[in-house]
Scaffold this active site. Structure first.
Site: not given
Ligand SMILES: Nc1ncnc2c1ncn2[C@@H]1O[C@H](COP(=O)(O)OP(=O)(O)OP(=O)(O)O)[C@@H](O)[C@H]1O
Ligand SMILES: O=P(O)(O)OC[C@H]1O[C@](O)(CO)[C@@H](O)[C@@H]1O
Ligand SMILES: [Mg+2]
Length: 319
Positions: A11, A129, A171
């Protein structure tokens, strides 16, 4: 190192352009040529690349998205795809590669490093993350975008005495939900890393109502469930009426914040230094305000990145 490559993958994230600029300008300053690989690992496999010069990265530091385009590339997950990528790197006389992306992009680069090709990673993802760095590029910008949305939704939630569910990206990662929820004063924050029972959410809402609270904001990370599904659950479970806002890809766009631009510049320059010193398999990051490089594989073997203490605090502060 005479010639290095740079790509963006996964992304997109605000600050990727600023990082590309820093890689290109620092490398050229050091006398190293830079090739931009288009569309991430897909473009690498297909040999889609172009030489970048000083001017080619002008006027991009302030832009969101990525000048090099991005992609998710299933083929690169296969050994055959990785072999093709290495062949392209060799055929184009590329001696080392800077990859800019999220955890998946890092995992991809580790396969190249394992095959003897030196790669250095710059963390670029709104998910925040990546183990071993306190911040990833794009997180600060996305965070501020989400906060702005929460503030606006709170205005109308207050006027109408309503409960709102705001679905944010993530997600597998809850940092964006947690930080934005904390900063936006959300009454409840739901993230993939922590199980939250619907009974607890209802109890929090009802105890707020009992104290005279008339509106409420629930931030839910998309990885847990969609905002719509969560609204249905609340309706079924306790007949609680809500409105849902799905923030979607607005969170990934926009001009990077000052923080993301500065980090991107520091990370880009450091990545070139590390690569020029002949080190592969390294990740660039920021730890306690210091720009560092560290072993990528070791970092991924270790720790959970989610801050459980901060999550607990968010619950204590919004009762
Ligand atoms: N285990 C893996 N082995 C090889 N390649 C991988 C692996 N995981 C991911 N990749 C490659 O990296 C690409 C980007 O990964 P992914 O789609 O997970 O995004 P990301 O880099 O984590 O970014 P973000 O989560 O911010 O969207 C994948 O499309 C794939 O080509
Ligand atoms: O744009 P896509 O491919 O649907 O990706 C969405 C995913 O990408 C991320 O935004 C990270 O870039 C995740 O939080 C999200 O789940
Ligand atoms: Mg990811």
């Amino acid at each position: 190192m005479k010639r290095i490559g740079v790509l963006t993958s996964g992304g997109d994230a605000p600050g990727m352009n600023a990082a590309i600029r820093a890689v290109v300008r620092k490398a050229i300053y050091e006398g190293v040529e830079v090739v931009g690989i288009l569309h991430g690992y897909q473009g690498l496999i297909e040999g889609k690349m172009e030489k970048l010069d000083l001017g080619s990265v002008g006027d991009i530091i302030q832009r969101g998205g990525t000048k090099l385009y991005s992609a998710r590339c299933p083929e690169f997950r296969t050994e055959e795809g990785q072999k093709k990528a290495i062949e392209q790197l060799k055929a184009n006389n590329i001696d080392g590669l800077v990859i800019i992306g999220g955890d998946g992009t890092y995992r991809g680069s580790m396969t190249l490093t394992k095959n003897g090709f030196p790669c250095v990673g710059i963390p670029g993802t709104i998910d925040n993350d990546i183990p071993g760095t306190d911040y990833t590029l794009g997180f600060d910008t996305a965070l501020n975008t989400v906060i702005e949305c929460i503030d606006k939704i709170r205005d109308t939630a207050t006027s109408h005495d309503r409960t709102f569910i705001i679905e944010v990206m993530g997600r597998d990662a809850g940092d964006l939900a947690l930080w934005a929820g904390l900063a936006g004063g959300a009454e409840t924050i739901i993230v993939p890393e922590v199980e939250m029972k619907i009974e607890e959410v209802v109890e929090r809402l009802e105890s707020g109502t009992a104290r005279g609270k008339k509106h409420s904001i629930i931030v839910v990370a998309e990885g847990v469930m969609s905002g719509q599904d969560f609204a249905l659950k609340l309706k079924e479970h306790a007949n609680i009426e809500t409105r849902v806002s799905v923030l979607g890809h607005i969170q990934r766009g926009g001009s990077p914040t000052g923080r993301d631009r500065v980090l991107a510049s520091l990370f880009g320059a450091k990545a070139v230094e590390v690569l020029m010193a002949g080190h592969g398999g390294r990740a660039i990051g920021i730890q306690n305000h210091q720009v560092v490089d560290y072993d990528m594989t070791e970092a991924f073997e270790k720790t959970e990145v989610f801050d459980q203490k901060m999550y607990q605090l968010s619950k204590e502060l919004s009762i």
